[in-house]
Design a protein around this motif. Structure first.
Motif, PDB file in Angstrom:
ATOM      1  N   UNK A 132       0.820  -1.210   0.000  1.00  0.00           N
ATOM      2  CA  UNK A 132       0.000   0.000   0.000  1.00  0.00           C
ATOM      3  C   UNK A 132       0.856   1.263   0.000  1.00  0.00           C
ATOM      4  N   UNK A 133       1.928   1.264   0.789  1.00  0.00           N
ATOM      5  CA  UNK A 133       2.757   2.467   0.880  1.00  0.00           C
ATOM      6  C   UNK A 133       3.665   2.620  -0.331  1.00  0.00           C
ATOM      7  N   UNK A 134       4.300   1.510  -0.752  1.00  0.00           N
ATOM      8  CA  UNK A 134       5.331   1.630  -1.781  1.00  0.00           C
ATOM      9  C   UNK A 134       4.908   1.108  -3.158  1.00  0.00           C
ATOM     10  N   UNK A 135       3.888   0.272  -3.222  1.00  0.00           N
ATOM     11  CA  UNK A 135       3.563  -0.387  -4.475  1.00  0.00           C
ATOM     12  C   UNK A 135       2.403   0.195  -5.240  1.00  0.00           C
ATOM     13  N   UNK A 136       1.730   1.199  -4.706  1.00  0.00           N
ATOM     14  CA  UNK A 136       0.557   1.784  -5.359  1.00  0.00           C
ATOM     15  C   UNK A 136       0.964   2.990  -6.194  1.00  0.00           C
ATOM     16  N   UNK A 137       0.444   3.039  -7.398  1.00  0.00           N
ATOM     17  CA  UNK A 137       0.695   4.167  -8.290  1.00  0.00           C
ATOM     18  C   UNK A 137      -0.222   5.333  -7.902  1.00  0.00           C
ATOM     19  N   UNK A 138       0.371   6.372  -7.323  1.00  0.00           N
ATOM     20  CA  UNK A 138      -0.397   7.558  -6.928  1.00  0.00           C
ATOM     21  C   UNK A 138       0.012   8.770  -7.751  1.00  0.00           C
ATOM     22  N   UNK A 139       0.428   8.519  -8.989  1.00  0.00           N
ATOM     23  CA  UNK A 139       0.861   9.625  -9.847  1.00  0.00           C
ATOM     24  C   UNK A 139      -0.281  10.580 -10.142  1.00  0.00           C
ATOM     25  N   UNK A 140      -1.541  10.107 -10.038  1.00  0.00           N
ATOM     26  CA  UNK A 140      -2.663  11.005 -10.270  1.00  0.00           C
ATOM     27  C   UNK A 140      -2.767  12.069  -9.188  1.00  0.00           C
ATOM     28  N   UNK A 141      -2.083  11.828  -8.059  1.00  0.00           N
ATOM     29  CA  UNK A 141      -2.072  12.799  -6.971  1.00  0.00           C
ATOM     30  C   UNK A 141      -0.747  13.561  -6.932  1.00  0.00           C
ATOM     31  N   UNK A 142       0.043  13.421  -8.003  1.00  0.00           N
ATOM     32  CA  UNK A 142       1.312  14.135  -8.068  1.00  0.00           C
ATOM     33  C   UNK A 142       2.396  13.554  -7.194  1.00  0.00           C
ATOM     34  N   UNK A 143       2.256  12.264  -6.817  1.00  0.00           N
ATOM     35  CA  UNK A 143       3.238  11.625  -5.951  1.00  0.00           C
ATOM     36  C   UNK A 143       4.162  10.722  -6.760  1.00  0.00           C
ATOM     37  N   UNK A 144       5.401  10.516  -6.275  1.00  0.00           N
ATOM     38  CA  UNK A 144       6.343   9.662  -7.003  1.00  0.00           C
ATOM     39  C   UNK A 144       5.873   8.215  -7.024  1.00  0.00           C
ATOM     40  N   UNK A 145       6.220   7.514  -8.080  1.00  0.00           N
ATOM     41  CA  UNK A 145       5.901   6.099  -8.231  1.00  0.00           C
ATOM     42  C   UNK A 145       7.210   5.325  -8.138  1.00  0.00           C
ATOM     43  N   UNK A 146       7.265   4.365  -7.230  1.00  0.00           N
ATOM     44  CA  UNK A 146       8.507   3.649  -6.982  1.00  0.00           C
ATOM     45  C   UNK A 146       8.702   2.493  -7.961  1.00  0.00           C
ATOM     46  N   UNK A 147       9.952   2.226  -8.255  1.00  0.00           N
ATOM     47  CA  UNK A 147      10.329   1.043  -9.013  1.00  0.00           C
ATOM     48  C   UNK A 147      10.178  -0.141  -8.058  1.00  0.00           C
ATOM     49  N   UNK A 148       9.100  -0.883  -8.201  1.00  0.00           N
ATOM     50  CA  UNK A 148       8.605  -1.806  -7.164  1.00  0.00           C
ATOM     51  C   UNK A 148       8.711  -3.252  -7.622  1.00  0.00           C
ATOM     52  N   UNK A 149       9.218  -4.131  -6.765  1.00  0.00           N
ATOM     53  CA  UNK A 149       9.329  -5.544  -7.112  1.00  0.00           C
ATOM     54  C   UNK A 149       9.049  -6.414  -5.889  1.00  0.00           C
ATOM     55  N   UNK A 150       8.245  -7.456  -6.103  1.00  0.00           N
ATOM     56  CA  UNK A 150       7.983  -8.460  -5.082  1.00  0.00           C
ATOM     57  C   UNK A 150       8.851  -9.660  -5.401  1.00  0.00           C
ATOM     58  N   UNK A 151       9.691 -10.059  -4.442  1.00  0.00           N
ATOM     59  CA  UNK A 151      10.726 -11.052  -4.704  1.00  0.00           C
ATOM     60  C   UNK A 151      10.563 -12.274  -3.807  1.00  0.00           C
ATOM     61  N   UNK A 152      10.646 -13.439  -4.391  1.00  0.00           N
ATOM     62  CA  UNK A 152      10.643 -14.684  -3.643  1.00  0.00           C
ATOM     63  C   UNK A 152      11.906 -15.465  -3.935  1.00  0.00           C
ATOM     64  N   UNK A 153      11.970 -16.696  -3.463  1.00  0.00           N
ATOM     65  CA  UNK A 153      13.139 -17.528  -3.740  1.00  0.00           C
ATOM     66  C   UNK A 153      13.294 -17.764  -5.234  1.00  0.00           C
ATOM     67  N   UNK A 154      12.143 -17.901  -5.910  1.00  0.00           N
ATOM     68  CA  UNK A 154      12.144 -18.068  -7.355  1.00  0.00           C
ATOM     69  C   UNK A 154      10.979 -17.278  -7.932  1.00  0.00           C
ATOM     70  N   UNK A 155      11.179 -16.669  -9.069  1.00  0.00           N
ATOM     71  CA  UNK A 155      10.086 -15.967  -9.746  1.00  0.00           C
ATOM     72  C   UNK A 155       9.006 -16.975 -10.138  1.00  0.00           C
ATOM     73  N   UNK A 156       7.757 -16.641  -9.828  1.00  0.00           N
ATOM     74  CA  UNK A 156       6.646 -17.509 -10.194  1.00  0.00           C
ATOM     75  C   UNK A 156       6.374 -18.640  -9.230  1.00  0.00           C
ATOM     76  N   UNK A 157       7.171 -18.769  -8.204  1.00  0.00           N
ATOM     77  CA  UNK A 157       6.960 -19.836  -7.210  1.00  0.00           C
ATOM     78  C   UNK A 157       6.046 -19.311  -6.108  1.00  0.00           C
ATOM     79  N   UNK A 158       4.840 -19.897  -5.927  1.00  0.00           N
ATOM     80  CA  UNK A 158       3.893 -19.381  -4.928  1.00  0.00           C
ATOM     81  C   UNK A 158       4.459 -19.430  -3.510  1.00  0.00           C
ATOM     82  N   UNK A 159       4.105 -18.420  -2.733  1.00  0.00           N
ATOM     83  CA  UNK A 159       4.497 -18.332  -1.323  1.00  0.00           C
ATOM     84  C   UNK A 159       3.244 -18.529  -0.474  1.00  0.00           C
ATOM     85  N   UNK A 160       3.311 -19.397   0.509  1.00  0.00           N
ATOM     86  CA  UNK A 160       2.161 -19.638   1.380  1.00  0.00           C
ATOM     87  C   UNK A 160       1.994 -18.487   2.358  1.00  0.00           C
TER      88      UNK A 160
END
Length: 339
Positions: free
Chosen positions: A41-69
Motif C-alpha cells: 500500500x505504501x510503496x507499491x501503489x501508483x499515486x501519480x494522479x495525486x502528483x506523488x512519485x511512483x517507486x520502481x517496485x518488485x515483489x521477490x521470492x526464492x524463485x520468480x513464479x513460485x507461490x508463497x504460502x
C-alpha cells in the motif's frame, strides 16, 4: 523489468534529492498478509494522479513464479527472484511465522546491505534480519509479544520493545502489524519529506504520525505475589488505591517491621511498594479512561493520583501517551463525552 513499477523521474524535482527510487520486498512462506499489504500500500501503489512519485517496485521470492504460502490460507506469487533484491534502494522484509530461513535469501539480504540498500522489516520480519546477521549491535524493535524471543534468539541486537518503529540509519524496523504503517511512512518522510508522507497517509486514511509507543497497546497484568503472606495487604491496597499509603502504615497492617515488610514486598512482587502502587494506579486509570466518561480530575482522584497533572505525569511515563490521547484511542463508549 516486467512487473516492476518504474519511478517517473518527472516527479523528482518537487522533492529535491530523492534517495528512494526503487523498492523490493522479500516474501517467504507463512507470510503475514496484513503486514505484506502495508508494504504494498505504501510503496507499491501508483499515486501519480495525486502528483506523488511512483517507486520502481518488485515483489521477490526464492524463485520468480513460485507461490508463497500465507498464514491466511491464500498464496502470493512473486514475479521476481532474489536477484531483484540487491539492486534496490530499499529492501523490505515482510512478516513471516517462519524462524528458519533459506540461506540464499539471507545471502541476498547481506548483499543488498553491502551494496548500500536501506533495510526495512515489518513485525516478525526482523527475525529474518537477525538470521542474516544484520542486527549485530543494532537498535531494532518487534511486536511486544515477540520481544523476549528476539532478545533470546539474537542477544547481539538492541531491542527497544516500547517503540512503534526504530530508525537506526540504514536499518529501520517496525513493530507489530499496524506499526508497519508508521515505519513505512517514517521512511518516506525521511527520504522524500513530510509533504509526501502526509499525502500518502491521507490517501490511506491513517494518521501520518502517531504519538507514543507500543506500551499503550500492551495488556499489563496485575502483578501477583508468589506467596500468601502479603496477599491480604495487596488485595486491600487494590480496593483503596485512592488513599495515601506509607510503608510504615502498610507494615503495621501486615504486622511486620518496616524493614521486613519492604524486603518481603520486593521478594514477593519483584518491585517496591511505591512502584507497585503507582503501577496499579495507572492500570486503574486505564480502566476508567476506557470504560467511563469521568473527567480527568475525577479519574485522577479515583485512581489515587490526586490531581490531573500527576495523572498525566505518571500515565505518560508508564505508557508513553497522555491520558486524553489514550482515551481517544481505546474508549469503549466513543459517543460519550468526558465531563
Amino acid at each position: 523489468m516486467p512487473g516492476r513499477i518504474s519511478l517517473d523521474r518527472a516527479f523528482l524535482p518537487s522533492y529535491g534529492r530523492c534517495m528512494l527510487r526503487s523498492v523490493s520486498v522479500l516474501v517467504l512462506d507463512e507470510l503475514a498478509v496484513f503486514e505484506f499489504g502495508v508494504l504494498c500500500e505504501v510503496f507499491g501503489v501508483d499515486r501519480s494522479d495525486d502528483g506523488l512519485p511512483v517507486f520502481d517496485w518488485a515483489i521477490c521470492g526464492l524463485e520468480a513464479g513460485r507461490p508463497v504460502s500465507t498464514k491466511s490460507g491464500v498464496t502470493v506469487t512473486p514475479e521476481h527472484g532474489l536477484d531483484a533484491l540487491p539492486g534496490a534502494d530499499l529492501v523490505c522484509v515482510a512478516a513471516t511465522a517462519l524462524r528458519e530461513f533459506p540461506p540464499e535469501a539471507l545471502a541476498a539480504l547481506r548483499e543488498a546491505r553491502d551494496r548500500g540498500a536501506t533495510i526495512l522489516s515489518v513485525c516478525s520480519g526482523v527475525f529474518v534480519l537477525g538470521a542474516a546477521g544484520l542486527l549485530d549491535g543494532r537498535r531494532c524493535t518487534v511486536h511486544w509479544k515477540h520481544a523476549d524471543e528476539l532478545r533470546h534468539t539474537h542477544p547481539e541486537a538492541v531491542v527497544e520493545e516500547d517503540a512503534l518503529y526504530v530508525d537506526d540509519g540504514d536499518l529501520v524496523t517496525g513493530a507489530g502489524t499496524a506499526a508497519g504503517i508508521d515505519a513505512c511512512l517514517h521512511l518516506v518522510r525521511r527520504e522524500l519529506g513530510g509533504s509526501v508522507a502526509n499525502r500518502i497517509a491521507r490517501r490511506m486514511v491513517v494518521p501520518p504520525q502517531r504519538e507514543g509507543g507500543q506500551r499503550q497497546f500492551i495488556e499489563l497484568p496485575v502483578p501477583e505475589c508468589t506467596a500468601d503472606s502479603l496477599a491480604p495487604v495487596l488485595a486491600w491496597l487494590l480496593e483503596n488505591l485512592h488513599d495515601e499509603h506509607t510503608v510504615a502504615a502498610l507494615a503495621r497492617r501486615a504486622a511486620m517491621s518496616e524493614r521486613t515488610f519492604a524486603r518481603r514486598f520486593v521478594e514477593e512482587t519483584g518491585t517496591t511498594p511505591h512502584r507497585w502502587i503507582s503501577a496499579q494506579r495507572v492500570l486503574h486509570a486505564r480502566t476508567l479512561l476506557e470504560e467511563t466518561d469521568l473527567g480527568m480530575d475525577a479519574v485522577a482522584a479515583r485512581a489515587g493520583f490526586g490531581t490531573a497533572a500527576l495523572l498525566r505525569h505518571h500515565f505518560r511515563r508508564a505508557l508513553g501517551v497522555a491520558p486524553a490521547d489514550y482515551r481517544s484511542t481505546f474508549r469503549c463508549n466513543r459517543d460519550a463525552q468526558p465531563a
